[in-house]
Motif scaffolding. Structure first.
Motif, short mmCIF file in Angstrom:
data_model
loop_
_atom_site.label_atom_id
_atom_site.label_comp_id
_atom_site.label_asym_id
_atom_site.label_seq_id
_atom_site.Cartn_x
_atom_site.Cartn_y
_atom_site.Cartn_z
N SER A 80 -6.21 15.24 -1.74
CA SER A 80 -6.48 13.81 -1.95
C SER A 80 -6.36 13.14 -0.59
O SER A 80 -5.92 13.77 0.38
CB SER A 80 -5.50 13.20 -2.97
OG SER A 80 -4.17 13.35 -2.52
N TYR A 81 -6.78 11.90 -0.53
CA TYR A 81 -6.86 11.22 0.77
C TYR A 81 -6.23 9.84 0.65
O TYR A 81 -6.49 9.10 -0.31
CB TYR A 81 -8.32 11.11 1.21
CG TYR A 81 -8.99 12.46 1.32
CD1 TYR A 81 -8.99 13.16 2.52
CD2 TYR A 81 -9.57 13.05 0.20
CE1 TYR A 81 -9.58 14.41 2.60
CE2 TYR A 81 -10.16 14.31 0.28
CZ TYR A 81 -10.15 14.99 1.48
OH TYR A 81 -10.72 16.23 1.56
N ILE A 82 -5.41 9.49 1.63
CA ILE A 82 -4.72 8.20 1.64
C ILE A 82 -5.49 7.21 2.51
O ILE A 82 -5.80 7.52 3.68
CB ILE A 82 -3.27 8.35 2.14
CG1 ILE A 82 -2.49 9.26 1.18
CG2 ILE A 82 -2.59 6.99 2.24
CD1 ILE A 82 -1.12 9.64 1.67
N PHE A 83 -5.82 6.06 1.93
CA PHE A 83 -6.51 4.97 2.62
C PHE A 83 -5.70 3.70 2.45
O PHE A 83 -4.75 3.67 1.67
CB PHE A 83 -7.89 4.73 2.00
CG PHE A 83 -8.93 5.77 2.28
CD1 PHE A 83 -9.95 5.53 3.19
CD2 PHE A 83 -8.93 7.00 1.61
CE1 PHE A 83 -10.94 6.48 3.43
CE2 PHE A 83 -9.90 7.95 1.85
CZ PHE A 83 -10.91 7.69 2.77
N GLN A 84 -6.14 2.64 3.13
CA GLN A 84 -5.57 1.31 2.86
C GLN A 84 -6.67 0.28 3.02
O GLN A 84 -7.70 0.52 3.68
CB GLN A 84 -4.40 1.00 3.78
CG GLN A 84 -4.76 0.85 5.26
CD GLN A 84 -3.53 0.56 6.11
OE1 GLN A 84 -2.60 -0.09 5.66
NE2 GLN A 84 -3.51 1.07 7.34
N GLY A 85 -6.45 -0.87 2.40
CA GLY A 85 -7.45 -1.92 2.53
C GLY A 85 -7.27 -3.02 1.49
O GLY A 85 -6.27 -3.08 0.78
N PHE A 86 -8.28 -3.89 1.42
CA PHE A 86 -8.27 -5.00 0.46
C PHE A 86 -9.17 -4.66 -0.72
O PHE A 86 -10.20 -4.00 -0.56
CB PHE A 86 -8.83 -6.27 1.12
CG PHE A 86 -8.04 -6.77 2.29
CD1 PHE A 86 -6.81 -7.39 2.10
CD2 PHE A 86 -8.51 -6.61 3.58
CE1 PHE A 86 -6.07 -7.85 3.19
CE2 PHE A 86 -7.79 -7.08 4.67
CZ PHE A 86 -6.56 -7.69 4.48
N VAL A 87 -8.79 -5.14 -1.90
CA VAL A 87 -9.69 -5.12 -3.05
C VAL A 87 -10.28 -6.51 -3.13
O VAL A 87 -9.60 -7.47 -3.50
CB VAL A 87 -8.95 -4.75 -4.36
CG1 VAL A 87 -9.93 -4.76 -5.54
CG2 VAL A 87 -8.29 -3.39 -4.25
N THR A 88 -11.54 -6.65 -2.72
CA THR A 88 -12.14 -7.99 -2.63
C THR A 88 -12.78 -8.42 -3.94
O THR A 88 -13.00 -9.60 -4.17
CB THR A 88 -13.19 -8.04 -1.50
OG1 THR A 88 -14.24 -7.11 -1.81
CG2 THR A 88 -12.57 -7.67 -0.17
N ASP A 89 -13.10 -7.47 -4.80
CA ASP A 89 -13.65 -7.78 -6.12
C ASP A 89 -12.94 -6.85 -7.10
O ASP A 89 -13.17 -5.63 -7.08
CB ASP A 89 -15.17 -7.56 -6.14
CG ASP A 89 -15.80 -7.99 -7.46
OD1 ASP A 89 -15.04 -8.48 -8.32
OD2 ASP A 89 -17.02 -7.83 -7.63
N ASN A 90 -12.06 -7.42 -7.93
CA ASN A 90 -11.18 -6.60 -8.76
C ASN A 90 -11.54 -6.76 -10.24
O ASN A 90 -11.29 -7.81 -10.83
CB ASN A 90 -9.73 -7.01 -8.52
CG ASN A 90 -8.74 -6.05 -9.15
OD1 ASN A 90 -9.09 -5.28 -10.03
ND2 ASN A 90 -7.49 -6.11 -8.71
N PRO A 91 -12.08 -5.72 -10.88
CA PRO A 91 -12.47 -5.83 -12.30
C PRO A 91 -11.26 -5.90 -13.24
O PRO A 91 -11.41 -6.21 -14.41
CB PRO A 91 -13.28 -4.56 -12.54
CG PRO A 91 -12.77 -3.58 -11.54
CD PRO A 91 -12.38 -4.39 -10.33
N LEU A 92 -10.05 -5.61 -12.72
CA LEU A 92 -8.85 -5.66 -13.57
C LEU A 92 -8.34 -7.09 -13.75
O LEU A 92 -7.45 -7.33 -14.56
CB LEU A 92 -7.74 -4.79 -12.96
CG LEU A 92 -8.07 -3.31 -12.79
CD1 LEU A 92 -6.90 -2.59 -12.15
CD2 LEU A 92 -8.39 -2.67 -14.14
N ASN A 93 -8.89 -8.01 -12.96
CA ASN A 93 -8.49 -9.43 -13.05
C ASN A 93 -6.97 -9.62 -12.92
O ASN A 93 -6.38 -10.46 -13.58
CB ASN A 93 -8.96 -10.04 -14.38
CG ASN A 93 -10.48 -10.09 -14.47
OD1 ASN A 93 -11.14 -10.43 -13.50
ND2 ASN A 93 -11.02 -9.74 -15.62
N GLU A 94 -6.36 -8.80 -12.08
CA GLU A 94 -4.91 -8.92 -11.89
C GLU A 94 -4.63 -9.89 -10.74
O GLU A 94 -5.48 -10.12 -9.89
CB GLU A 94 -4.30 -7.55 -11.58
CG GLU A 94 -4.81 -6.95 -10.29
CD GLU A 94 -4.16 -5.62 -9.94
OE1 GLU A 94 -3.29 -5.15 -10.68
OE2 GLU A 94 -4.55 -5.05 -8.92
#
Length: 219
Positions: A80-94
């Protein structure tokens, strides 16, 4: 979801991810417990640290024997691969956390799509560039009853990070990917991995007295 990946805090890492290799060791149960449900212990593959892995050393020859192939896959390292970043459009609406910089554990299927950007001659800057980077659209569909991410793709248009995102980078800072890899096992722990592997293959139960100081089943 739409994701904007960020670089590793460690500038010595030229990629915007790090690879994690784990091996799952299944056991028939836990020694001394009446509940005989199977358990699994995850151990790091030593090849992740550039060392010889005692498990893969044993498993590799199995693939030369058709009758051992399934067993070989069972004990083969899981990438598996570890990344980081922003979720700019989130379908979970959290609600976004206070620090909106997320860490992601990405599967090989999605990783191969992400990596393809590095081979794209039209992408002149790294996708993680703060001003000339691009977003990644993660699309989940279903194929043959399994999750399928093959329609995921990179945006074709560059987008600079907005003020909120830049403030998050400046305020919270980036993560070091290496901090989220398992601690490198010492010489004794490597011997424990080999012992557990042999016990697992022999169908034995997990022995907490012998191994729990080093590795435990999840939960």
């Amino acid at each position: 979801a739409v994701i904007r990946f960020l670089p590793d805090k460690d500038t010595n890492n030229t990629f915007f991810w790090t690879e994690r290799n784990m091996i799952k060791l299944p056991f028939a149960g836990i020694k001394g417990q009446t509940d005989s449900r199977p358990v699994t212990v995850q151990v790091p593959c030593m090849e992740m640290y550039g060392k010889t892995c005692p498990v893969l050393t044993e498993v590799r020859p199995w693939f030369k024997d058709k009758s051992m192939e399934d067993m070989g896959r069972k004990y083969w390292k899981k990438r598996s691969y570890i990344f980081q970043g922003f979720v700019t459009d989130n379908p979970l609406n959290e609600t976004a956390p206070e620090n909106p910089i997320r860490r992601f554990v990405i599967s090989p299927q999605i990783f191969n799509i992400i990596k393809s950007a590095l081979m794209d001659p039209d992408m002149e800057e790294l996708p993680t560039d703060y001003t000339a980077g691009v977003d990644f659209r993660l699309n989940k569909t279903s194929k043959g009853g399994y999750a399928d991410y093959s329609t995921s793709n990179w945006a074709r248009r560059e987008r600079p990070l907005d003020d909120t995102q830049m403030n998050a980078v400046n305020t919270h800072g980036l993560f070091n990917f290496s901090d989220f890899l398992p601690k490198k096992p010492d010489e004794v722990a490597v011997k424990v991995i080999k012992e557990m592997f042999e016990a697992s293959v022999d169908g034995e139960a997990y022995d907490p007295e012998r191994w729990s100081t080093y590795f435990r089943p999840s939960g």
